[in-house]
Design an enzyme around this catalytic site. Structure first.
Site, PDB file in Angstrom:
ATOM      1  N   GLY A 159       0.833  -1.191   0.000  1.00 41.44           N
ATOM      2  CA  GLY A 159       0.000   0.000   0.000  1.00 41.44           C
ATOM      3  C   GLY A 159       0.869   1.242   0.000  1.00 41.44           C
ATOM      4  O   GLY A 159       0.381   2.358  -0.139  1.00 41.44           O
ATOM      5  N   ASN A 181       9.198   9.659  -5.455  1.00 38.49           N
ATOM      6  CA  ASN A 181       7.885  10.217  -5.761  1.00 38.49           C
ATOM      7  C   ASN A 181       7.402  10.998  -4.535  1.00 38.49           C
ATOM      8  O   ASN A 181       6.988  10.413  -3.532  1.00 38.49           O
ATOM      9  CB  ASN A 181       6.901   9.086  -6.093  1.00 38.49           C
ATOM     10  CG  ASN A 181       5.515   9.599  -6.424  1.00 38.49           C
ATOM     11  OD1 ASN A 181       5.037  10.561  -5.838  1.00 38.49           O
ATOM     12  ND2 ASN A 181       4.859   8.945  -7.361  1.00 38.49           N
ATOM     13  N   GLU A 240       9.057   4.114   7.891  1.00 39.10           N
ATOM     14  CA  GLU A 240       8.938   3.915   9.333  1.00 39.10           C
ATOM     15  C   GLU A 240       9.348   5.127  10.158  1.00 39.10           C
ATOM     16  O   GLU A 240       8.905   5.294  11.293  1.00 39.10           O
ATOM     17  CB  GLU A 240       9.749   2.677   9.743  1.00 39.10           C
ATOM     18  CG  GLU A 240       9.125   1.429   9.160  1.00 39.10           C
ATOM     19  CD  GLU A 240      10.005   0.192   9.247  1.00 39.10           C
ATOM     20  OE1 GLU A 240       9.807  -0.588  10.172  1.00 39.10           O
ATOM     21  OE2 GLU A 240      10.874   0.006   8.367  1.00 39.10           O
TER      22      GLU A 240
END
Ligand code: MOS
Length: 757
Positions: free
Chosen positions: A478, A643, A717
């Site tokens: 995801g 991105n 993270e």
């Protein structure tokens, strides 16, 4: 579906680098329209439904199951128990590496934790299987469970996390504390947390003789395939795992877990395709969690507010049968300089499912304690907590003495502090109120996460028509891997995104490594880049040797690829299209191969980390104790950004996790029974939209020449670190109450007069 990017007419092709473009998720439409196929969406002909019966006790034995009652239920085909479970080639209680976990796959009648699978009912329908499982009405011989961080004797584990030393000491802590002008000692507690991905570990398993096809989510298909090959005694090449989309992973899909193996065993037992989907409550047991911690920090500071000692001890727990120890203390290796640093861990064994990696494993729990302690230390010295941090950073990594790879932490502080307006903060706690009388608090936390790379391979093909195909078994939890990796793929072949087909998500592609450790883009991206360069190099070799080519006779290093053409570096007009070179050579395609992995030599010389800073504002109702995080501003330097839209989204997601860590997430374990009392998404609280008032994540540019060829660090993270501590520190600033047990709740911050009867 395992590929995107249809080849379109040249008129639509963009002649610019894809890397750096903020394009939207290429699988976004498929996901929001429901055409993306998740594991449980597969329904092969003849498929049966399997439902796990799970234990309601934490410790003991199963002494009886009413198998006849279950089998008598219409639609039930078979009940799998230890008595009839197909045999395995490898003992599920064996493990031979830190990324492999022991399994509960009906090997015997022992119960080691609540929600351990104790039988599997296989039926024509999900409803029949569910009813059959209920009819089993298990009988137990119960033994008292060990629960909590004081259960049983503590011991020092051999290692923490995946293979890190459990104790690291430099300098003399006691001497540092003795020499200190001021000291603080504080103990922080963090609870067990559960990953709660949207998609459970669903599996649809089908045997074709000795060949196994499974649709199941996996963050590491090659490792998963090896695990299944070992368990079932078959060749890894005879296993196909399809995992094109994962509805979240966060670590819990990093290994093949017991319910997935049970689904495969069930399919073998009945010799038909089987689907097994754990229920949400069943996710709280055999599928990993973040272990609870109790962390004690001892800090000494000299008159100038410089640390003289930093000791970080963690008590954690693991299961009674396996090993994973939350490496929470190790966050203290990296950020703050001190002549003496000690990081230690000990652990107890409790009747719980085995904990495992969960988003920023170790760093997240460790950071909330360390950042709270640093805040306490700063205020003990009468210093602004940002100034205190700035005074205690070093150019060399404190624990290793290695230089940081282009450390941009200061830029993160500066940009986020300015955006937040930190300069207007009062030093004193409880001193800020808003117009509505709400208490206002501002806090800061520092974020850090190591640069991790696993190993991956990729294949890049230039086809006869000059378009490209790039393939690797990468995994998209995801986070946007389908998109970011496709951008790298297009640039690696010097083609437009529209001219490059990107395939990923199945185990028959080149090894895509692990989507974990925030290292997926770095690892696979560099594999893709190397594969593309290999294909281009082969094409150049062809061109310069072909007397029909305008590039004939040129030195290979004088030729470059430019958007579907090869041309001379110094003469763009001298060149030709990829397709022309292949056509004359009579080739259908040219195939390049590449690998990505950490450069051990560079890792030896540099401390490699991403950095960031997070500022939080909380508003607390003095009468009701309600805590709202009204603003979060983070700035992160994490190397090359492939991105910016995906990266910002990763920072957002992790910062929201940080908010949940500070204020929401907690598994409530009944100390008498070992049962989790809130094993569902109704009672296990995670932040929702209404909890997020204002969220900003700034990307601090960083050009790191050392980490890898593409200069990519990791973004998945780091946002959890820093954020949770910033919020806890803001709560102190609002109220003057230093809450050291997380999550922080209403009762913790109620004014004493308000909570009085
Ligand atoms: Mo992440 S906990 O490395 O999947």
């Amino acid at each position: 579906m395992s590929e995107f990017a249809p080849v379109t007419a040249p008129a639509r092709q963009r002649r610019q680098a894809s890397i750096g473009q903020p394009i939207t998720r290429r699988d976004g439409v498929a996901k929001v329209t429901g055409s993306a196929t998740y594991a449980a969406d597969h329904h092969p002909g003849g498929m049966l439904h399997a439902v796990m019966a799970v234990s309601t006790i934490a410790n003991g034995r199963v002494t009886g199951l009413d198998i006849d009652a279950a089998k008598a239920h219409p639609g039930v085909v078979e009940v799998m128990t230890p008595a009839n479970r197909p045999s395995l080639a490898k003992d599920p209680d064996d493990r031979d590496n830190p990324f492999m976990f022991r399994l509960d796959v009906l090997q015997n009648d022992r119960v080691r934790y609540v929600h351990q699978p104790i039988a599997v009912v296989i039926a024509e329908t999900f409803e029949a299987a569910t009813e059959g499982a209920a009819l089993l009405a298990p009988k137990y011989e119960k033994e008292p469970p060990r629960v909590g961080l004081d259960a049983g004797e503590a011991f020092v584990p051999e290692s923490v996390g995946p293979g890190a030393p459990s104790e690291t000491v430099v300098g003399d802590i006691e001497a540092g504390l003795t020499a200190a002008q001021r000291q603080i000692e504080a103990t922080y507690e963090t609870p067990a947390q559960y990953h709660n991905p949207m998609e459970p570990h669903a599996i649809v398993a089908r045997w074709e003789g000795q060949r196994l096809v499974v649709d199941t989510p996996s963050q590491a298909m090659t490792i998963a395939r090896g695990r299944l090959a070992g368990l079932f005694g078959i060749d890894a090449d005879d296993i196909l795992i399809r995992s094109p989309f994962l509805g979240g992973g966060f670590g819990c899909k990093g290994a093949m877990m017991s319910p997935q193996v049970l689904g495969i065993l069930a399919a073998r037992l009945v010799d038909r395709p089987v689907k097994l989907v754990p229920t949400r409550p069943q996710m709280y047991g055999p599928l990993g969690h973040r272990a609870p911690t109790r962390q004690t920090l001892r800090l000494g500071m000299d008159a100038a507010g410089k640390l003289t000692a930093l000791a970080h001890h963690t008590r954690t727990s693991s299961s009674v049968f396996d090993e994973f120890f939350e490496p929470a203390s190790n966050i203290s290796h990296t950020l703050y300089a001190s002549p003496a640093i000690s990081t230690t861990h000990d652990a107890v064994r409790v009747h719980t499912g085995t904990p495992m990696f969960m988003r920023a494993p170790g760093e997240a729990s460790g950071s909330i304690a360390l950042e709270s302690a640093i805040d306490e230390a700063a205020h003990a010295c009468g210093m602004d907590p940002l100034a205190f941090r700035l005074a205690n950073h070093a150019d060399l990594e404190p624990i290793s003495g290695k230089p940081f790879s282009s450390k941009r932490l200061y830029a993160c502080y500066a940009q986020a502090a300015e955006r937040f307006g930190w300069a207007a903060r009062s030093l004193e706690a409880g001193s800020m109120r808003d117009d509505d009388g709400l208490r206002v608090g501002w806090g800061v936390g520092t974020a850090t996460f190591p640069v991790v790379m696993f190993e991956a391979e990729a294949r890049a093909t230039i086809r006869a028509d000059g378009t490209g195909v790039v393939e690797t078994g990468a995994q998209d939890m995801g986070q946007g891997a389908w998109t970011a990796l496709a951008q790298i793929a297009a640039d690696s072949l010097h083609l437009a995104l529209d001219e490059t087909v990107f395939r990923a998500g199945t185990s028959d592609l080149p090894d895509g490594g692990v989507a974990g450790g925030s290292g997926h883009t770095a690892t696979v991206g560099n594999a893709i880049d190397a594969a593309g360069r290999d294909a281009i190099a082969q094409l150049i070799e062809r061109a310069v040797a072909d007397d029909q080519s305008p590039l004939y006779g040129a030195a290979a290093e004088q030729v470059v690829a430019r958007w579907g053409r090869l041309q001379m570096i110094d003469d763009g007009a001298r060149g030709e299209r990829y397709a022309d070179i292949l056509r004359r050579a009579g080739l259908r395609e040219i195939v390049g191969h590449g690998r990505g992995r950490a450069d051990a030599d560079v890792a030896e010389r540099y401390a490699m980390h991403a950095h960031g800073a997070v500022f939080a504002e909380v508003k607390i109702d003095p009468d009701l104790g309600q805590i709202r995080v009204t603003r979060l501003v983070g700035a992160f330097a994490a190397g090359r950004v492939i991105n910016p839209r995906m990266v910002e989204s990763q920072f957002f997601g992790a910062m929201i996790w940080g908010l949940g860590f500070a204020l929401h997430e907690k598994a409530d374990v009944d100390t008498r029974t070992g049962r989790i009392m809130n094993a569902d998404l109704a009672e296990y609280h995670v932040p929702v939209n209404a909890d997020i008032r204002s969220l900003e994540a700034m990307i601090v540019e960083e050009d790191d020449p050392h980490v890898n060829v593409l200069g990519i660090k990791g973004v998945g993270e780091i946002g959890v670190t820093g954020t949770a501590g910033a919020i806890a520190n803001a709560v102190w600033h609002a109220t003057g109450k230093r809450i050291r047990r997380f999550p922080i709740g209403i009762a913790d911050v109620l004014d004493d007069e308000a909570s009085a009867p």
